[in-house]
Design a protein around this motif. Sequence first.
Motif, PDB file in Angstrom:
ATOM      1  N   ASN A   5     -16.939  42.022  14.476  1.00 41.39           N
ATOM      2  CA  ASN A   5     -17.957  42.292  14.096  1.00 41.39           C
ATOM      3  C   ASN A   5     -18.426  43.535  15.327  1.00 41.39           C
ATOM      4  N   SER A   7     -20.934  45.397  15.287  1.00 41.66           N
ATOM      5  CA  SER A   7     -22.561  45.595  15.397  1.00 41.66           C
ATOM      6  C   SER A   7     -23.229  44.816  16.507  1.00 41.66           C
ATOM      7  N   PRO A   8     -23.407  44.346  17.223  1.00 44.80           N
ATOM      8  CA  PRO A   8     -24.229  43.452  18.014  1.00 44.80           C
ATOM      9  C   PRO A   8     -23.861  43.562  19.345  1.00 44.80           C
ATOM     10  N   PHE A  11     -24.026  47.762  20.406  1.00 45.06           N
ATOM     11  CA  PHE A  11     -25.072  48.419  21.347  1.00 45.06           C
ATOM     12  C   PHE A  11     -25.112  48.064  22.314  1.00 45.06           C
TER      13      PHE A  11
END
Length: 55
Positions: A5, A7-8, A11
């Motif tokens: 994943n 997404s974290p 960033f």
Amino acid sequence: MPQLNPSPWFFVMLMSWLTFSLIIQPKLLSLIHTNPPSNKTSTTTKTTPWTWPWT
């Protein structure tokens, strides 16, 4: 699997690269070098050929 994943972590990576590129890098590039390599004089050393005992 949480590793897949992005997404974290995307960033975090993006913010770290932006911090480096916009804040840290200009500060590092503005430093004045105390001993720049262009001011050094080149010294030539005299070398003697090695005599090999088996030739």
